[in-house]
Scaffold this motif. Structure first.
Motif, PDB file in Angstrom:
ATOM      1  N   LEU A  32       6.709  27.876  -2.588  1.00  0.00           N
ATOM      2  CA  LEU A  32       5.476  27.116  -2.414  1.00  0.00           C
ATOM      3  C   LEU A  32       4.593  27.221  -3.649  1.00  0.00           C
ATOM      4  N   ASP A  33       3.948  26.094  -4.003  1.00  0.00           N
ATOM      5  CA  ASP A  33       3.032  26.102  -5.138  1.00  0.00           C
ATOM      6  C   ASP A  33       1.670  26.634  -4.683  1.00  0.00           C
ATOM      7  N   PRO A  34       0.735  26.827  -5.615  1.00  0.00           N
ATOM      8  CA  PRO A  34      -0.555  27.411  -5.261  1.00  0.00           C
ATOM      9  C   PRO A  34      -1.326  26.631  -4.196  1.00  0.00           C
ATOM     10  N   GLY A  35      -1.092  25.347  -4.065  1.00  0.00           N
ATOM     11  CA  GLY A  35      -1.768  24.544  -3.056  1.00  0.00           C
ATOM     12  C   GLY A  35      -1.079  24.566  -1.707  1.00  0.00           C
ATOM     13  N   GLY A  36       0.044  25.288  -1.606  1.00  0.00           N
ATOM     14  CA  GLY A  36       0.780  25.374  -0.353  1.00  0.00           C
ATOM     15  C   GLY A  36       1.817  24.284  -0.174  1.00  0.00           C
ATOM     16  N   LEU A  37       2.012  23.451  -1.210  1.00  0.00           N
ATOM     17  CA  LEU A  37       3.024  22.404  -1.133  1.00  0.00           C
ATOM     18  C   LEU A  37       4.406  22.994  -1.402  1.00  0.00           C
ATOM     19  N   MET A  38       5.367  22.548  -0.629  1.00  0.00           N
ATOM     20  CA  MET A  38       6.714  23.052  -0.767  1.00  0.00           C
ATOM     21  C   MET A  38       7.387  22.459  -2.005  1.00  0.00           C
ATOM     22  N   TYR A  39       7.882  23.326  -2.852  1.00  0.00           N
ATOM     23  CA  TYR A  39       8.599  22.915  -4.058  1.00  0.00           C
ATOM     24  C   TYR A  39      10.099  22.880  -3.776  1.00  0.00           C
ATOM     25  N   ALA A  40      10.578  23.872  -3.001  1.00  0.00           N
ATOM     26  CA  ALA A  40      11.996  23.947  -2.661  1.00  0.00           C
ATOM     27  C   ALA A  40      12.139  24.598  -1.289  1.00  0.00           C
ATOM     28  N   CYS A  41      13.190  24.212  -0.567  1.00  0.00           N
ATOM     29  CA  CYS A  41      13.431  24.785   0.759  1.00  0.00           C
ATOM     30  C   CYS A  41      14.930  24.758   1.047  1.00  0.00           C
ATOM     31  N   ILE A  42      15.444  25.906   1.485  1.00  0.00           N
ATOM     32  CA  ILE A  42      16.852  26.021   1.855  1.00  0.00           C
ATOM     33  C   ILE A  42      16.914  26.705   3.217  1.00  0.00           C
ATOM     34  N   ALA A  43      17.697  26.156   4.128  1.00  0.00           N
ATOM     35  CA  ALA A  43      17.859  26.731   5.466  1.00  0.00           C
ATOM     36  C   ALA A  43      19.328  27.043   5.714  1.00  0.00           C
TER      37      ALA A  43
END
Length: 69
Positions: free
Chosen positions: A10-21
């Motif tokens: 997550l970036d400083p604003g809380g936006l997801m940059y990458a996600c793996i499940a």
């Protein structure tokens, strides 16, 4: 109970940059270590984070995640 491991960067604003499940705890921990290791000191100081959490269903996994199965 179904356990799904979710790695997020997550970036400083809380936006997801990458996600793996994944359902594999071992793979999830390896991915988390990689996410954290690849954040620079500057990124960490700015508030970037790598998080690892579990959820109980695929409905709780962010839509834009990569599923490692």
């Amino acid at each position: 109970m179904l356990t799904i491991w979710v790695n997020e960067q997550l970036d400083p604003g809380g936006l997801m940059y990458a996600c793996i499940a994944t359902r594999s705890e071992e793979l999830a921990r390896e991915c988390h270590e990689s996410f954290d290791r690849h954040l620079t000191t500057e990124q960490k100081q700015l508030g970037w984070i790598a998080s690892l959490r579990t959820v109980g269903s695929w409905d709780e996994v962010p839509v834009n995640s990569l599923n490692l199965g």
